[in-house]
Design a protein around this motif. Structure first.
Motif, PDB file in Angstrom:
ATOM      1  N   SER A  82      -4.563  -9.757  -3.461  1.00  0.00           N
ATOM      2  CA  SER A  82      -3.618  -9.411  -2.394  1.00  0.00           C
ATOM      3  C   SER A  82      -2.177  -9.482  -2.884  1.00  0.00           C
ATOM      4  CB  SER A  82      -3.819 -10.334  -1.194  1.00  0.00           C
ATOM      5  OG  SER A  82      -3.365 -11.649  -1.464  1.00  0.00           O
ATOM      6  N   CYS A  83      -1.878 -10.407  -3.774  1.00  0.00           N
ATOM      7  CA  CYS A  83      -0.525 -10.487  -4.342  1.00  0.00           C
ATOM      8  C   CYS A  83      -0.191  -9.219  -5.126  1.00  0.00           C
ATOM      9  CB  CYS A  83      -0.405 -11.707  -5.244  1.00  0.00           C
ATOM     10  SG  CYS A  83      -0.462 -13.286  -4.380  1.00  0.00           S
ATOM     11  N   LEU A  84      -1.138  -8.756  -5.939  1.00  0.00           N
ATOM     12  CA  LEU A  84      -0.909  -7.541  -6.712  1.00  0.00           C
ATOM     13  C   LEU A  84      -0.732  -6.327  -5.804  1.00  0.00           C
ATOM     14  CD1 LEU A  84      -3.542  -8.190  -9.523  1.00  0.00           C
ATOM     15  CD2 LEU A  84      -1.060  -8.257  -9.777  1.00  0.00           C
ATOM     16  N   VAL A  85      -1.576  -6.225  -4.791  1.00  0.00           N
ATOM     17  CA  VAL A  85      -1.487  -5.094  -3.860  1.00  0.00           C
ATOM     18  C   VAL A  85      -0.151  -5.126  -3.120  1.00  0.00           C
ATOM     19  CG1 VAL A  85      -2.466  -4.074  -1.773  1.00  0.00           C
ATOM     20  CG2 VAL A  85      -3.975  -4.872  -3.605  1.00  0.00           C
ATOM     21  N   ARG A  91       7.023  -2.363  -4.119  1.00  0.00           N
ATOM     22  CA  ARG A  91       7.825  -1.646  -5.104  1.00  0.00           C
ATOM     23  C   ARG A  91       7.988  -0.186  -4.729  1.00  0.00           C
ATOM     24  NH1 ARG A  91       5.686  -1.901 -11.152  1.00  0.00           N
ATOM     25  NH2 ARG A  91       4.031  -0.698 -10.158  1.00  0.00           N
ATOM     26  N   GLY A  92       7.015   0.362  -4.020  1.00  0.00           N
ATOM     27  CA  GLY A  92       7.118   1.745  -3.570  1.00  0.00           C
ATOM     28  C   GLY A  92       6.676   2.740  -4.629  1.00  0.00           C
ATOM     29  N   GLY A  93       6.792   4.015  -4.284  1.00  0.00           N
ATOM     30  CA  GLY A  93       6.358   5.086  -5.159  1.00  0.00           C
ATOM     31  C   GLY A  93       5.495   6.064  -4.403  1.00  0.00           C
ATOM     32  N   PRO A  94       4.890   7.021  -5.098  1.00  0.00           N
ATOM     33  CA  PRO A  94       4.003   7.980  -4.430  1.00  0.00           C
ATOM     34  C   PRO A  94       2.871   7.258  -3.702  1.00  0.00           C
ATOM     35  CG  PRO A  94       4.500   8.689  -6.667  1.00  0.00           C
ATOM     36  CD  PRO A  94       5.043   7.309  -6.537  1.00  0.00           C
ATOM     37  N   ALA A  95       2.659   7.608  -2.450  1.00  0.00           N
ATOM     38  CA  ALA A  95       1.669   6.908  -1.628  1.00  0.00           C
ATOM     39  C   ALA A  95       0.270   6.994  -2.226  1.00  0.00           C
ATOM     40  CB  ALA A  95       1.677   7.481  -0.203  1.00  0.00           C
ATOM     41  N   GLU A  96      -0.087   8.152  -2.764  1.00  0.00           N
ATOM     42  CA  GLU A  96      -1.426   8.317  -3.315  1.00  0.00           C
ATOM     43  C   GLU A  96      -1.622   7.452  -4.554  1.00  0.00           C
ATOM     44  OE1 GLU A  96      -5.286   9.562  -3.440  1.00  0.00           O
ATOM     45  OE2 GLU A  96      -3.777   9.839  -1.870  1.00  0.00           O
ATOM     46  N   GLU A  97      -0.588   7.352  -5.378  1.00  0.00           N
ATOM     47  CA  GLU A  97      -0.688   6.515  -6.570  1.00  0.00           C
ATOM     48  C   GLU A  97      -0.817   5.039  -6.198  1.00  0.00           C
ATOM     49  OE1 GLU A  97       2.036   5.299 -10.471  1.00  0.00           O
ATOM     50  OE2 GLU A  97       2.507   7.097  -9.300  1.00  0.00           O
ATOM     51  N   ARG A 100      -4.406   4.438  -4.956  1.00  0.00           N
ATOM     52  CA  ARG A 100      -5.410   4.401  -6.020  1.00  0.00           C
ATOM     53  C   ARG A 100      -5.312   3.108  -6.820  1.00  0.00           C
ATOM     54  NH1 ARG A 100      -3.912   9.858  -6.980  1.00  0.00           N
ATOM     55  NH2 ARG A 100      -2.691   9.139  -8.778  1.00  0.00           N
ATOM     56  N   THR A 101      -4.077   2.706  -7.157  1.00  0.00           N
ATOM     57  CA  THR A 101      -3.899   1.469  -7.928  1.00  0.00           C
ATOM     58  C   THR A 101      -4.392   0.263  -7.148  1.00  0.00           C
ATOM     59  OG1 THR A 101      -1.957   2.441  -9.017  1.00  0.00           O
ATOM     60  CG2 THR A 101      -2.237   0.055  -9.172  1.00  0.00           C
ATOM     61  N   SER A 102      -4.055   0.214  -5.860  1.00  0.00           N
ATOM     62  CA  SER A 102      -4.496  -0.905  -5.019  1.00  0.00           C
ATOM     63  C   SER A 102      -6.016  -0.953  -4.934  1.00  0.00           C
ATOM     64  CB  SER A 102      -3.883  -0.782  -3.621  1.00  0.00           C
ATOM     65  OG  SER A 102      -2.474  -0.817  -3.665  1.00  0.00           O
ATOM     66  N   GLN A 103      -6.634   0.205  -4.783  1.00  0.00           N
ATOM     67  CA  GLN A 103      -8.095   0.246  -4.689  1.00  0.00           C
ATOM     68  C   GLN A 103      -8.750  -0.228  -5.979  1.00  0.00           C
ATOM     69  OE1 GLN A 103      -8.922   4.300  -3.537  1.00  0.00           O
ATOM     70  NE2 GLN A 103      -8.751   3.860  -1.336  1.00  0.00           N
ATOM     71  N   ARG A 104      -8.150   0.112  -7.129  1.00  0.00           N
ATOM     72  CA  ARG A 104      -8.728  -0.341  -8.394  1.00  0.00           C
ATOM     73  C   ARG A 104      -8.656  -1.862  -8.513  1.00  0.00           C
ATOM     74  NH1 ARG A 104      -6.276   4.446 -10.689  1.00  0.00           N
ATOM     75  NH2 ARG A 104      -4.429   3.231 -11.269  1.00  0.00           N
ATOM     76  N   TRP A 105      -7.518  -2.444  -8.155  1.00  0.00           N
ATOM     77  CA  TRP A 105      -7.400  -3.892  -8.223  1.00  0.00           C
ATOM     78  C   TRP A 105      -8.344  -4.580  -7.237  1.00  0.00           C
ATOM     79  CZ3 TRP A 105      -5.579  -6.589 -12.004  1.00  0.00           C
ATOM     80  CH2 TRP A 105      -4.577  -6.068 -12.822  1.00  0.00           C
TER      81      TRP A 105
END
Length: 391
Positions: A82-85, A91-97, A100-105
């Motif tokens: 949860s901390c990583l997510v 930090r923000g950025g493209p919503a899709e990116e 995907r990153t959150s789902q991988r973690w």
């Protein structure tokens, strides 16, 4: 550490969560807000279930010795994810990116949680240990793998958090940078926690006894790390909200001179919108701006561009910049129009029949005009020149 040492941080997390519930109900689709709430829930759960009284109670309720161990380890692993997510969403950025990153973690740490449960089920831990489970069962088949899995997963998350937050802090300023530096400090303490735990477990593997590192040193390090990190997460959000609120109330107050100036021309008995004392500052500013623009419409027939042009030329000649000169010019025209309207409520306006409206591009221009009304000597001179005889 005793029960209160765990329960006090858990209560603090619970209070923070309660404060976030109204915002979550309103903006439950906001991924950043959801991430904050999940982190607070998991942090409170870790402290609650890691307390020795809770460990003993859970073991007693289930009838399974040491079942609290995989429960606490799973909560800690989920908290790490949860901390990583949260940081990725923050930090923000493209919503899709981000998604995907959150789902991988989340998927990766979910696998670790499953491994913890499976390894505990395969192992044998019949003797209840409330404070030294890690070192007592460090050499037990499967259980030692479970301990190593949660420690390595936690350490990986801590290292990632320190790296990401430090790099991010070098690119930002203000309260956000302060919060990130505090988070780095908190997770640096978490590194010390991991080092104490791993050293004690590794010592058992090598036939030595460093149990005190795990039993007595690691728990206060974990508590301190969580509290420091929580301050880092909350501080930028709270301070930004306070700063925004202060700016809004400051805008409302600074608009006061202009509002009083044009409100004095309102017909007697005209309806007045009354704001309740709990009305948000943003609504008050919008209402005050609306009243000012309504006043400009009433004063339209009395606006005289000659006052505006003269004041503008004098302000520029006195060394004022373009924006300040325009604000002084508009303020001078408003002041003259107010006096003209008071002297001749039925008048048709300027001699040449020209109608001029003050064009203000949002609240910042209105604030400048209001400031000029109160402080500019040029506006004061226009007031004196246009004052009614004997007034």
């Amino acid at each position: 550490m005793n029960g209160p040492d765990y329960y006090i941080p858990a209560v603090a997390m619970g209070v923070s969560l309660v404060c976030k519930v109204p915002a979550l109900r309103t903006n439950w689709r906001d991924p950043l807000l959801r991430s904050v709430c999940v982190l607070l829930v998991l942090a409170g759960a870790v402290f609650t279930f890691a307390a020795p009284p809770t460990i003993e109670a859970v073991n007693g309720w289930t009838g399974i010795p040491n079942v609290s161990a995989p429960l606490v380890y799973s909560l800690m692993t989920a908290f790490s994810a949860s901390c990583l997510v949260l940081v990725f969403n923050w930090r923000g950025g493209p919503a899709e990116e981000i998604r995907r990153t959150s789902q991988r973690w989340i998927a990766g740490y979910f696998v670790v949680v499953v491994a913890i449960v499976v390894l505990f089920a395969l192992g044998d831990a019949p003797v209840e240990r409330l404070r030294d489970f890690d070192t007592y069962y460090a050499n037990t088949p499967y259980i030692r793998l479970m301990i190593a899995a949660y420690l390595l997963a936690h350490n990986a998350a801590v290292l990632m958090m320190v790296s990401m937050c430090w790099r991010w802090s070098l690119r930002v300023r203000g309260w956000l940078r302060t919060g990130l530096v505090i988070i780095v400090a908190g997770y640096t303490i978490s590194l010390a926690y991991d080092a104490a735990k791993m050293s004690a477990v590794a010592a058992r593997w090598l036939g030595h006894d460093l149990d005190y590192l795990s039993t007595y040193l690691a728990p206060p390090l974990a508590s301190g790390a969580a509290l420091v990190s929580s301050v880092g997460f909350v501080l930028p959000l709270v301070c930004q909200r306070v700063s925004d609120s202060w700016h809004t109330w400051s805008t409302y107050r600074r608009l006061g001179a202009l509002w009083h100036e044009v409100h004095s021309t309102a017909p007697s008995g005209s309806p007045c919108v009354r704001m309740s004392w709990w009305s948000p500052a943003e609504i008050r500013v919008i209402q005050r701006e609306s009243d000012i623009h309504d006043g400009f419409l009433r004063l339209g027939p009395s606006f005289d561009r000659r006052h505006r042009d003269t004041a503008y030329e004098r302000a520029r000649a006195a060394g004022a910049d373009e924006e300040t000169a325009r604000a002084v010019a508009d303020a001078a025209m408003v002041a003259a129009a107010v006096r003209a309207s008071a002297a001749d409520p039925e008048g048709a306006g300027s001699d040449d029949g020209e109608r001029v409206l003050v064009l203000a591009e949002g609240p910042r221009d209105l604030v400048r005009i209001s400031h000029a009304l109160r402080h500019s000597p040029l506006v004061a001179a226009v007031r004196r020149q246009t004052a009614p005889a004997g007034g």
